[in-house]
Write an enzyme that holds these catalytic residues in place. Structure first.
Site, PDB file in Angstrom:
ATOM      1  N   PRO A 147       0.820  -1.219   0.000  1.00 44.92           N
ATOM      2  CA  PRO A 147       0.000   0.000   0.000  1.00 44.92           C
ATOM      3  C   PRO A 147       0.854   1.270   0.000  1.00 44.92           C
ATOM      4  O   PRO A 147       0.586   2.211  -0.750  1.00 44.92           O
ATOM      5  CB  PRO A 147      -0.833  -0.133   1.291  1.00 44.92           C
ATOM      6  CG  PRO A 147      -0.887  -1.596   1.544  1.00 44.92           C
ATOM      7  CD  PRO A 147       0.456  -2.117   1.099  1.00 44.92           C
ATOM      8  N   TYR A 148       1.889   1.273   0.822  1.00 47.09           N
ATOM      9  CA  TYR A 148       2.786   2.440   0.877  1.00 47.09           C
ATOM     10  C   TYR A 148       3.444   2.665  -0.480  1.00 47.09           C
ATOM     11  O   TYR A 148       3.439   3.786  -1.020  1.00 47.09           O
ATOM     12  CB  TYR A 148       3.845   2.218   1.960  1.00 47.09           C
ATOM     13  CG  TYR A 148       4.899   3.297   2.041  1.00 47.09           C
ATOM     14  CD1 TYR A 148       4.601   4.550   2.562  1.00 47.09           C
ATOM     15  CD2 TYR A 148       6.203   3.058   1.591  1.00 47.09           C
ATOM     16  CE1 TYR A 148       5.573   5.547   2.633  1.00 47.09           C
ATOM     17  CE2 TYR A 148       7.181   4.038   1.668  1.00 47.09           C
ATOM     18  CZ  TYR A 148       6.866   5.280   2.187  1.00 47.09           C
ATOM     19  OH  TYR A 148       7.830   6.262   2.253  1.00 47.09           O
ATOM     20  N   SER A 149       4.000   1.594  -1.050  1.00 48.03           N
ATOM     21  CA  SER A 149       4.707   1.712  -2.314  1.00 48.03           C
ATOM     22  C   SER A 149       3.774   2.193  -3.421  1.00 48.03           C
ATOM     23  O   SER A 149       4.109   3.097  -4.202  1.00 48.03           O
ATOM     24  CB  SER A 149       5.313   0.348  -2.658  1.00 48.03           C
ATOM     25  OG  SER A 149       6.073   0.438  -3.815  1.00 48.03           O
ATOM     26  N   SER A 159       1.034   3.854  -3.050  1.00 45.96           N
ATOM     27  CA  SER A 159       0.610   5.242  -2.791  1.00 45.96           C
ATOM     28  C   SER A 159       1.663   6.226  -3.298  1.00 45.96           C
ATOM     29  O   SER A 159       1.340   7.304  -3.803  1.00 45.96           O
ATOM     30  CB  SER A 159       0.327   5.465  -1.295  1.00 45.96           C
ATOM     31  OG  SER A 159       1.521   5.586  -0.550  1.00 45.96           O
TER      32      SER A 159
END
Ligand SMILES: NC(=O)c1ccc[n+]([C@@H]2O[C@H](COP(=O)([O-])OP(=O)(O)OC[C@H]3O[C@@H](n4cnc5c(N)ncnc54)[C@H](OP(=O)(O)O)[C@@H]3O)[C@@H](O)[C@H]2O)c1
Length: 231
Positions: A153-155, A157
């Site tokens: 999810p972080y990547s 985003s």
């Protein structure tokens, strides 16, 4: 040294880590600062530090995963200086390392709310008035993260941050609002963790480069803060 006297900058996530380093570096150049964190208490020490540097400050609390928090930041700027010349979208959340198929919908949503939706709303709130005033610098903090499905999810985003930045640069073409994105490097912060390669101090001067660009300078560009380490 290029000065930023009488300019106002909003740095999201001013309280610690990379945002705090950016705030101090901008204040050293005379820039007035809108400081942001989730609570005002988190801002008391950085506020004291840069008030002593003879710049004006205005503190705003706002949780970026909620609409109410984003609205509070926008209203807080309007109630303070009224506008910003520099918008530094720095605050972000990462994830606990998790097998890629086990991330909950809620975690995907929270990550995108803070890292993407909030950034886009702040750009929409402050970018048009920068164009009207004939000066603006928007910097969106991205990441060089790659090949880590355990932080998907972080990547993802940050990939959205990159795409949005390039599209926004097109929106502001032919204006003096420059929109760029920058990767600080892997830094020892609460988010980066203790095993990161670099100290927080290494992000300066690099993180200032997209702020200090000359009028009508590059827009839609990617920068890597570590390229400027030690300069
Ligand atoms: N550290 C790295 O290795 C690394 C690598 C690549 C990219 N980056 C990027 O660099 C930027 C700064 O990262 P960092 O390492 O300095 O992070 P950090 O040390 O965890 O600091 C995060 C900052 O963002 C604020 N924040 C966190 N969650 C928030 C939320 N839900 N709503 C509002 N504010 C929130 C925090 O405020 P509070 O004090 O209120 O918590 C704090 O000021 C991020 O965009 C990150 O993705 C970092």
């Amino acid at each position: 040294m290029k000065r930023l006297d009488n300019k106002w900058a909003l740095v999201t996530g001013s309280s610690r880590g990379i945002g705090r380093a950016i705030v101090k570096a901008l204040a050293e150049r005379g820039c007035n600062m809108v400081l942001h964190a989730r609570t005002l208490a988190h801002l008391s020490s950085i506020n004291a530090e840069i008030t002593a540097m003879n710049v004006k400050t205005h503190c705003i609390a706002g949780e970026l995963s909620t609409q109410a928090g984003i609205d509070a930041i926008i209203a807080g700027v309007k109630a303070g200086p009224g506008y910003v010349d520099i918008l530094y979208n720095n605050a972000a959340v990462s994830n606990q390392s998790t097998p890629v198929f086990e991330f909950s919908a809620a975690e995907w949503l929270r990550t995108f709310q803070v890292n993407v939706f909030a950034m886009a709303q702040l750009c929409a709130a402050f970018g048009p008035s920068m164009r009207e005033r004939g000066y603006g610098r928007i910097v969106n903090v991205t990441s060089g993260i790659a090949g880590q499905p355990d932080l998907a999810p972080y990547s993802a985003s940050k990939a959205a941050v990159d795409k949005y930045t390039k599209d926004l640069a097109v929106e502001f073409k032919d204006s003096n609002v420059l929109v760029n994105h920058i990767d600080p490097g892997w830094i020892k912060t609460d988010l980066g963790g203790p095993n990161a390669w670099e100290e927080v101090s290494s992000v300066i001067p690099g993180m200032l480069v997209p702020v200090l660009l000359d009028d009508k300078g590059p827009s839609g560009r990617f920068y890597a803060a570590q390229d400027f380490k030690g300069l």
